[in-house]
Design a protein around this motif. Structure first.
Motif, mmCIF file in Angstrom:
data_model
loop_
_atom_site.group_PDB
_atom_site.id
_atom_site.type_symbol
_atom_site.label_atom_id
_atom_site.label_comp_id
_atom_site.label_asym_id
_atom_site.label_seq_id
_atom_site.Cartn_x
_atom_site.Cartn_y
_atom_site.Cartn_z
ATOM 1 N N PRO A 188 -12.213 -1.114 -0.524
ATOM 2 C CA PRO A 188 -12.330 -2.212 -1.198
ATOM 3 C C PRO A 188 -10.998 -3.096 -1.156
ATOM 4 C CG PRO A 188 -11.567 -0.095 -2.227
ATOM 5 C CD PRO A 188 -12.050 0.289 -1.019
ATOM 6 N N THR A 189 -10.027 -2.681 -0.646
ATOM 7 C CA THR A 189 -8.904 -3.555 -0.620
ATOM 8 C C THR A 189 -8.994 -4.688 0.709
ATOM 9 O OG1 THR A 189 -7.641 -1.992 0.792
ATOM 10 C CG2 THR A 189 -7.232 -1.962 -1.521
ATOM 11 N N ARG A 190 -9.899 -4.331 1.514
ATOM 12 C CA ARG A 190 -10.309 -5.575 2.496
ATOM 13 C C ARG A 190 -10.850 -6.777 1.681
ATOM 14 N NH1 ARG A 190 -11.403 -5.532 8.628
ATOM 15 N NH2 ARG A 190 -11.977 -7.999 8.699
ATOM 16 N N ARG A 191 -10.126 -7.811 1.416
ATOM 17 C CA ARG A 191 -10.684 -8.623 0.500
ATOM 18 C C ARG A 191 -9.821 -9.936 0.748
ATOM 19 N NH1 ARG A 191 -8.487 -7.719 -4.303
ATOM 20 N NH2 ARG A 191 -9.463 -9.467 -4.954
ATOM 21 N N GLY A 192 -10.742 -11.064 0.982
ATOM 22 C CA GLY A 192 -10.083 -12.542 1.088
ATOM 23 C C GLY A 192 -9.521 -12.556 2.554
ATOM 24 N N SER A 193 -8.325 -13.262 2.591
ATOM 25 C CA SER A 193 -7.605 -13.633 3.829
ATOM 26 C C SER A 193 -6.232 -13.479 3.586
ATOM 27 C CB SER A 193 -8.010 -14.692 4.684
ATOM 28 O OG SER A 193 -7.424 -14.910 5.613
#
Ligand SMILES: [Zn+2]
Length: 545
Positions: free
Chosen positions: A427-432
């Motif tokens: 879940p913390t793999r978000r955005g750039s």
């Protein structure tokens, strides 16, 4: 000199080892086996002295012996010859706590060799020191999460103001000020490790120096610092440093200038003046220091390009002012001046959005993206903010490489990430996100120590360990000494490097072989163990060295 210092260190190490062993002899009646011994590494104790070959013995969550060729045995022995062994790194300015509930592993933090983060930065903390939301409860919640990393936290003065006054640009009343001081007092009693402000953010920015002085006074007797994201980091940088020093002087506490920088090319020549101000204040008795992440772009909310007054009252008020009669033109003029200062729209990269329909903007430069969709960049920006209810994050490429090196090399400079904790999956793999959340500490050791040679390995380690530990009074961390908490990082100084970039931030560093948190092997040869051995850390203002 070097030889004699080495032999002195070796002797000291042997004595320390012997003392630790004797203590066990007394307690247990026979020489105990340690739980874990790291054999033959080059040990950097965190104080800035050169590395020396030694073993490190660990039992339970403590270091029990440090010395050459320890004769005791251990249940687990790890050969670390040819590798550097250092105290686990301490990140003095972290936002890693914000994602621990979603993913307590703190992967991008642990994989940099960071074993302790100091949260509650930039005026924003997850507890405020009220009865309902105190630090004791926060620390309890953290411990129940069983995070991978240790977490200390400052109290955020913006959060305090938000709770006591709300999101309004006015002075505190006498009664409100009394309430806020009590919140700070209570937070410090519960173990908060300093107080932070974020004076470019609302509502923190609405605090004037008198209020900040009153709120920082409780820090003084405890020896804890006031850490500040200053009111300005570009054209009015020197005024902002003066204000910060005045607050610390007025309160009688130490000052930690967060992520020191000279933003915008036209301000790059001001670094020496900033150093002069800081060094003069130190000579006058104010304990000033600073930290910095090793990148040329900062990261913040996109709304931060807009004047503070336009954000008064919160998101709805801000969004309506963007097109409001009598406000729209003034906001546009001030925002364009800020964009001009950092070098134009293509120096703004969008790092995350909240609306799924804007996902394609993530990772793009605003100018290029706006031209691509055929909209003038300012109009494209305010439309983006409206669609995302203000929740858009950015990186701004506005800093100088030469200044960065001088800030990192300065004896008063510490290393921070100012980043979040994320992972390659989950879940913390978000955005750039800004790559600093994954690369800062290895980047200093690889690029700035090994390649650019702007500071020695021992000095860089000192800035990452004993200096921040002492700063926030975590007295049993930051040094590889018997009796201290067994937070340890083992890395290859010839290989350590960051790999995360602004284009591809989801990449872990290389060259870190082992990370131990509170005596538990947490990362070994790139493999993360299941163990989450981090805990909440209360600052200990009483114990001292
Ligand atoms: Zn900041």
């Amino acid at each position: 000199m070097i030889t004699s210092r080495r032999s002195f260190l070796t002797t000291t190490g042997t004595i320390l080892a012997t003392v630790a062993e004797l203590r066990h002899l007394t307690v247990f009646g026979k020489r105990p086996a340690a739980d874990l011994i790291l054999r033959g590494g080059t040990v950097f104790d965190g104080t800035g002295t050169d590395g020396r070959e030694a073993d490190v013995a660990i039992t339970a969550d403590r270091i029990t012996a440090v010395g050459p060729a320890l004769t005791q045995s251990a249940r687990t022995e790890i050969d670390v010859r040819g590798l550097a062994v250092a105290p686990g790194f301490i990140d003095i300015h972290s936002h890693g706590d914000s994602s621990l509930a979603a993913d307590p592993r703190a992967e991008s933090v642990i994989r940099q060799g960071i074993t302790t983060i100091v949260a509650g930065a930039d005026g924003s903390s997850r507890a405020t020191g009220t009865a309902a939301n105190g630090f004791a409860a926060l620390f309890g919640r953290l411990d129940r999460l069983r995070p991978g990393v240790n977490v200390a936290s400052m109290i955020g003065l913006g959060s305090v103001r938000g709770e006591a006054i709300g999101n309004t640009d006015r002075s505190a009343t006498v009664a409100e000020l009394r309430v806020m001081v009590a919140m700070v007092e209570r937070a410090l009693q519960d173990g908060a490790c300093g107080a932070s402000s974020g004076l470019e953010y609302t509502p923190g920015a609405f605090a004037r120096p008198d209020e900040l002085i009153a709120l920082c006074k409780p820090l003084a007797s405890r020896g804890l610092p006031y850490a500040t994201h200053m009111r300005n980091e570009d054209d009015r940088l020197l005024d902002a440093i003066a204000e910060s020093i005045a607050v610390a002087r007025g309160a009688g506490c130490g000052l930690q200038i967060s992520h020191l920088k000279t933003q915008g090319p036209r301000n790059w020549s001001r670094l020496q003046a900033a150093f002069d101000q800081i060094e003069t204040a130190r000579r006058d008795g104010v304990d000033v220091a600073f930290d910095r992440y090793p990148y040329l772009a900062y990261a913040t909310g996109l709304t931060n390009l807009f004047p503070v007054w336009s954000r008064d009252g919160g998101t709805t008020a801000f969004l309506s002012r963007l097109r409001g009669q009598g406000t729209a033109n003034r906001i546009e003029a001030e925002t364009l001046a800020k964009v001009d200062l950092i070098g134009g729209w293509d120096n703004v990269q969008i790092t995350s959005v909240s609306s799924p329909t804007d996902r394609e903007v993530q990772g793009k430069r605003l100018g290029t993206w706006a031209r691509g969709v055929g909209v003038e960049p300012y109009q494209a920006t305010i439309a983006l903010l409206e669609r995302n209810r203000g929740r858009v994050d950015m990186a701004g490429f506005a800093m100088s490489e030469e200044n960065l090196e001088r800030i990192l090399a300065h004896p008063l400079g510490m290393v921070c990430t100012d980043g979040g904790a994320f992972a390659l999956e989950g879940p913390t793999r978000r955005g750039s996100p800004h790559p600093r959340g994954a690369g800062s500490f290895p980047r200093v050791l690889g690029r700035y120590v090994r390649e650019r040679r702007i500071l020695t390995l021992a000095e860089a380690i000192r800035k990452m360990t004993s200096v921040p530990a002492d700063r926030v009074r975590l007295f049993d961390r930051g040094r590889l000494l018997p009796g201290n908490a067994a937070d340890v990082v083992v890395f290859d100084p010839t290989r350590i490097a960051d790999t995360a970039t602004f284009e591809r931030p989801f990449q872990y560093p290389r060259g870190i072989s082992l990370v131990i948190v509170n005596g538990t092997v947490t990362l070994r040869d790139g493999q993360r163990s299941r163990a989450h051995a981090g805990r909440s850390l209360r600052s200990n203002p009483v114990a001292g060295r």
